[in-house]
Design an enzyme around this catalytic site. Structure first.
Site: not given
Ligand code: AHR
Length: 874
Positions: A264, A462, A590-591
Site C-alpha cells: 500500500e 485505504c 476494502n474494509e
Molecule cells: O494497513 C493499513 C490500513 O489498515 C489499510 O490501509 C486499511 O485497509 C487498514 O485499515
C-alpha cells in the site's frame, strides 16, 4: 421414603442441578421473566448506545459499566461519528430496531437492527430532503410498520417504512401529536443523569448480554497475555519436552499461495520509497489537498538573484498535469533546486536519466545547466538546449555521478536571460530493480522479492477506496505516459504521482513470480472519508455503476486480453508487455461498512465480473476486525452471493494469536475461501514475530480454507510513517527489515501445497516438593506449535516449530518406520529475548532418522527442511 430411594432422588436432583448450571440457565428461575431496560446515549455523542437494567425502575445497573453496545459509524473520525438520542423498537419476532440522529445540519439519520442487542447490523443512513435536519426520534413498531417521529428544523415530522429501509417522504405532524408519542425519560445512572427510553425485555436477554460482556472481557484479558508474565507463568517448571509424530500418509491439499505481500502506498512506500524517482514534486502538482501547507512550488527553491519562479496553467503539457513552472531570468546565476525526498542519493560511477519538458516563452532559444550538487560540490553536470519554439519539448540526458553522496540537490540554472517553462523534471537511477525504465528502487524491491511472495495485493487498503468519491483509486488514470497519468492526493496525507501505476505493479509481480491481486473500490469511498459528503454515503449513484463496472472489466481485458484484437490489451503491449499478465484475482472493496450502499454496489459488480469472467476469482471484504458487524454481515453477504474469497483483516496483540489457534478450524471448507489480507501483532519485537509465526502454523493447518495471507503494512520510510509497526523500515540509503520480516521470509521460502498431519504433545516437568512431576501444561501447549507441509514439486517435507517459552525445548520428531532419511535436513532458526528487536539467526544441518531430536531454542522459530529425494515411504 427408603434410604436408597432418597439417595436416588438426591442423585437425580444433583444431576439436574449440575446440568442446569452447565447449560447456563442460572439465576433467572428465581427472578421475574422480564426486566426494564434503559437505552440511552450519554452526553458524549462519540460514546454510542448504552443499556442499564432494573427490576423496579428505581435501582438501575449499567450493563458492562461504561460499555458501549454500538457507536455511530457515520462519516469522518473525530469530526463526525456522532450519535444523538437513539430510539428503539422491537418487532413481533423480537428483533430490535434503532434509529438515531447524526448531528445538526445533516439531512440524514442512522438505522440499525439486532436480534440480541449485542450484534448490530452495519448502519444505514437514509436521506431527508436537502436542508431538513433530524433530531429527537421516536421509533414505533406497529403491526408490520415502522413509524418514525422526529423533530426537524421545519417542525415535528413523521415517516413510515415497511422494511426499515425505504422511508416515505416525511409529513408534518402537530406538536401535540409529537408530544403524545414522546417517551424520553431522565434517569441517574452511576450518579449521572442520562436521557433515554425504557423498554421491557426478557430477563434472559439481559443475562445473555451479561454473559457476552464477561466473555468479551475474558477474551480481552487473554489478548493481553504477553511474555512479560512468563516468569510467573512458568514458575516451578524445570523443563519442557515435546514429541512430534509425523504421519506422512495423512495429508490434505493446501493453497501453495499462502504467503504473499500487501503493498500500500502508506508511509511513503511509493513516491520517495519503492518508486525510484529521485525528484519530489516533479510535475509541480503538489497541492493543499495532499497536505495543507503544500502547493505547486513545494520542494522547489529558487536560489540566487536575478530570476523569478512562478506557476502557470495555460497550455500545460497535458490536462492531467495542469501546472508548470515559469522561470524568468534577468541576470543569469540563479538556479531552481530540488532536494528530492530528504536529499538525493547518488553512487559514484552510476548513471542517472534526467528528463524534463521545456518551452521557450520569449521566442528565443535557451541553454540550461543541469547539475547535481552536494555541499556546494558539483557531483554531475550537463547542459541542455531549449529551442525557440513555443511548444513543449521533452529533453533527455544522462548524468554520471563523480562521487557517492546522500544529500544532493538537482539544480537547473538558465545560462542566459529570458523566459522559459519547465515541467515534469525527472531523475532516475539507471540501476533500478531488473534495470527497468521508470522502475523500482533495487534494494527495496529485492528485499520484497526475497520474501518469495506468491502474490502482491495493491495499491491499498485505504488508498484503494480513498478519501471521498473523487479520491477513489481509478486504475485507468495510472497507465500510459507518466505526464498523462492523474496524480492524486494520498489518503495518508501526501501525494501520489502514480508513476508507480498499474503497469509497473503488474510488471513487478511478474518480475518476482507473484500473482497480481489488484484491489479496486466497490464504487464507494472509505466510510470514514472527510471529503465529498459523509463517507460511504457518497458512493457512486447506481446510475453510474454500469460505467464503473466497465472499468473493472476493462482491467481484466487490459491485463489478459489479446493485443492483436483488443484495444485495451494493445495499450499494455504498447507499454512494453505484449504477452498477457495472466490476472487471476480481483479485489472489490476494502474494509467497507457492509451497509446497504456497499451491498448493492458489491453485488452488482460481483455479478458483472463473474458473468463475463467466471474464472477470475473475486475477493470481497468483511471489515477491519475478526468479529463484529462488518465481519458477520460481510460473511453473510459472501455466503449468500457465493463470493469466491473474502479479505479478512485484524491487527491484534500476541495473546490473541496464542488464544485463538483454532480460529479457522471450524470454517466451512466448501464455501467462500479466506484471504487474510491484513494482519500483524502490534509490535516489532521477537515476541510479536513469534506470535505471528505461531499464527502461520495455524494458517498452514487451515490453508485449505485460508488460501492467501499478507502482513500489513509492508513498507515504512523512517520519519514519514503514518502507521506503526510495519514489516520493513527504510530510509534513502538503508533497508531495515524487522524480526517479523524474517518470519514471513522463512515461511515464504518454505511453503508447501500439502499439509501433513502430525501429533504434537508437550509436557512440562516440575519439581513438586522434591519429586519430579511431568504433566500436560496448558500454558506451554498454547505457546509451542508445529506445522508440517510438503512441497509436492520437490517432495521436500518442511517442519515449522514455534517455541514461545523461556525453555530450550527438545522435540523428538518421529517419521513412520518406513521413511528413509539419508541426507541431513537444513535448519534455519531465529531466536532472541521476547523484547529484542533483532533476532539471532542460525543455519545448520540436522542428521535425520525416523526418530530425531531437535532442540528448539527458547523463544524461537525454526524451519527444518527435509529433502524430498531421500524420503521414501513404502
Ligand atoms: O494497513 C493499513 C490500513 O489498515 C489499510 O490501509 C486499511 O485497509 C487498514 O485499515
Amino acid at each position: 421414603m427408603s434410604n436408597s430411594l432418597l439417595r436416588i432422588v438426591c442423585a437425580v436432583l444433583l444431576c439436574v442441578t449440575m446440568f442446569t448450571a452447565k447449560a447456563g440457565t442460572t439465576y433467572s428461575e428465581n427472578h421475574t421473566d422480564s426486566v426494564y431496560l434503559f437505552c440511552y446515549a450519554t452526553n458524549n455523542p462519540k460514546d454510542g448506545a448504552h443499556f442499564a437494567y432494573s427490576y423496579d425502575k428505581h435501582r438501575w445497573t449499567a450493563l458492562g459499566g461504561n460499555h458501549s453496545f454500538f457507536k455511530s459509524d457515520f462519516g469522518t473520525w473525530g469530526v463526525l461519528k456522532n450519535m444523538f438520542t437513539p430510539s428503539f423498537a422491537q418487532d413481533d419476532n423480537g428483533e430490535w430496531y434503532a434509529v438515531f440522529g447524526l448531528g445538526e445540519s445533516i439531512n440524514q439519520f442512522a438505522t440499525t437492527l439486532s436480534k440480541d442487542l449485542w450484534l448490530w447490523k452495519p448502519q444505514d443512513y437514509p436521506y431527508l430532503e436537502k436542508g431538513e435536519y433530524f433530531s429527537n426520534p421516536v421509533l414505533i413498531y406497529n403491526k408490520g410498520v415502522f413509524e418514525l417521529y422526529f423533530q426537524s428544523n421545519t417542525g415535528a415530522k413523521r415517516t413510515v417504512s415497511k422494511d426499515f429501509r425505504n422511508w416515505e417522504k416525511p409529513v408534518a405532524v402537530t406538536d401535540a401529536a409529537f408530544e403524545s408519542v414522546k417517551r424520553y425519560v431522565t434517569i441517574s445512572i452511576n450518579g449521572v443523569e442520562q436521557r433515554g427510553e425504557i423498554h421491557r425485555v426478557a430477563t434472559q436477554t439481559v443475562e445473555r448480554l451479561t454473559e457476552k460482556l464477561s466473555l468479551a472481557n475474558q477474551r480481552g484479558r487473554s489478548q493481553n497475555e504477553n511474555c512479560g508474565d512468563d516468569a510467573n507463568r512458568f514458575r516451578g517448571i524445570k523443563c519442557l519436552n515435546a514429541r512430534l509424530q509425523i504421519n506422512l500418509n495423512d495429508t490434505k491439499a493446501i493453497s501453495p499461495d499462502l504467503i504473499g505481500i500487501f503493498f500500500e502506498d502508506i508511509n511513503y512506500s511509493a513516491d520517495g520509497g519503492l518508486y525510484a524517482e529521485l525528484i519530489q514534486n516533479r510535475d509541480f502538482e503538489y497541492n493543499s489537498l495532499d497536505r495543507g501547507e503544500w502547493n505547486a512550488k513545494s520542494f522547489w527553491e529558487l536560489k540566487g538573484e536575478g530570476s523569478s519562479f512562478e506557476i502557470a496553467e495555460v497550455n500545460p503539457i497535458h490536462e492531467n498535469n495542469p501546472h508548470y513552472a515559469v522561470l524568468t531570468t534577468t541576470t543569469k546565476g540563479a538556479s531552481l533546486q530540488n532536494g528530492g525526498f530528504d536529499g538525493i542519493v547518488l553512487k559514484a560511477g552510476d548513471k542517472y536519466d534526467l528528463s524534463l519538458f521545456a518551452k521557450s516563452f520569449d521566442g528565443k532559444a535557451h541553454k540550461l545547466q543541469v547539475s547535481l550538487i552536494a555541499a556546494d560540490k558539483v557531483v554531475a553536470c550537463t547542459v541542455v538546449s531549449i529551442n525557440a519554439k513555443a511548444a513543449w519539448t521533452r529533453l533527455q540526458t544522462v548524468l554520471k555521478a563523480a562521487a557517492s553522496v546522500d544529500n544532493a540537490s538537482l539544480c537547473i540554472s538558465p545560462l542566459d536571460e529570458g523566459k522559459i517553462g519547465l515541467d515534469f523534471v525527472s531523475l532516475f537511477p539507471q540501476k533500478t530493480f531488473k534495470n527497468r525504465k521508470n522502475g523500482l528502487r533495487a534494494d527495496l524491491a529485492q528485499v520484497l522479492a526475497d520474501l518469495k511472495p506468491r502474490f502482491i495485493r495493491f495499491p491499498g487498503g485505504c488508498v484503494s477506496h480513498g478519501n471521498g468519491i473523487e479520491n477513489m483509486y481509478r486504475w485507468r488514470t495510472t497507465i500510459g505516459p507518466l505526464w498523462e497519468r492523474k496524480h492524486q492526493s494520498n489518503t495518508w496525507g501526501y501525494h501520489q504521482s502514480k508513476g508507480l501505476g498499474f503497469y509497473e505493479y503488474f510488471q513487478f509481480c511478474e518480475d518476482i513470480g507473484a500473482e497480481p491481486l489488484p484491489v479496486l473500490p466497490a464504487g464507494v469511498p472509505c466510510q470514514n472519508s472527510s471529503r465529498g459528503g459523509h463517507g460511504q454515503q457518497g458512493g457512486l449513484p447506481m446510475t453510474e455503476m454500469k460505467d464503473y463496472a466497465q472499468e473493472l472489466l476493462d482491467l481484466i481485458e487490459w491485463a489478459n486480453g489479446d493485443a492483436r484484437t483488443s484495444k485495451l490489451a494493445k495499450m499494455r503491449a504498447d507499454a512494453g508487455h505484449p504477452a498477457p499478465f495472466n490476472l487471476k484475482y480481483i479485489g472489490v472493496g476494502n474494509e467497507d461498512l457492509i451497509g446497504d450502499v456497499f451491498t448493492e454496489r458489491f453485488i452488482y459488480l460481483n455479478n458483472i465480473i463473474k458473468e463475463k469472467y467466471p474464472d477470475i476469482k473475486v475477493v470481497g471484504t468483511v471489515g477491519p476486525f475478526f468479529e463484529g458487524s462488518d465481519y458477520e454481515y460481510g460473511w453473510q453477504l459472501a455466503r449468500e452471493q457465493h463470493v469466491d474469497i473474502v479479505d479478512e483483516h485484524y491487527y491484534v496483540n500476541p495473546g490473541w494469536y496464542m488464544n485463538n489457534q483454532d480460529f479457522y478450524d471450524g470454517y466451512d471448507r466448501n464455501g467462500t475461501k479466506v484471504y487474510l489480507g491484513e494482519w500483524a501483532s502490534w509490535g516489532s519485537r521477537m515476541e510479536n514475530a513469534l506470535a505471528e509465526a505461531l499464527h502461520i502454523t495455524n494458517l498452514e493447518r487451515n490453508a485449505d480454507v485460508v488460501v492467501m495471507s499478507s502482513y500489513a503494512p509492508l513498507l515504512a520510510k523512517k520519519n514519514h510513517t503514518q502507521w506503526n509497526p510495519d514489516l520493513i523500515y527504510f530510509d534513502n540509503t538503508s533497508v531495515l527489515p524487522t524480526v517479523n520480516y524474517y518470519v514471513q521470509k522463512m515461511c515464504g521460502n518454505n511453503s508447501g501445497d500439502q499439509y501433513v498431519y502430525g501429533d504434537l504433545t508437550i509436557e512440562a516437568t516440575r519439581d513438586d516438593n522434591g519429586r519430579e512431576v511431568t504433566a500436560y501444561n496448558e500454558d506451554a501447549d498454547r505457546r509451542i506449535n508445529s506445522s508440517v507441509v510438503r512441497d509436492t514439486k520437490t517432495g521436500d517435507v518442511i517442519i515449522k516449530l514455534v517455541n514461545i517459552t523461556p525453555f530450550d525445548t527438545p522435540v523428538t520428531i518421529t517419521f513412520p518406520e518406513t521413511a528413509k532419511l539419508t541426507k541431513p535436513a537444513s535448519v534455519t532458526c531465529i531466536s532472541g529475548n521476547p523484547s529484542d528487536k533483532e533476532a539471532k539467526h542460525s543455519s545448520s544441518s540436522l542428521t535425520m532418522g525416523t526418530t530425531t531430536t531437535y532442540i528448539m531454542p527458547a523463544y524461537s522459530f525454526s524451519v527444518i527442511r527435509v529433502k524430498g529425494e531421500v524420503l521414501v515411504v513404502k
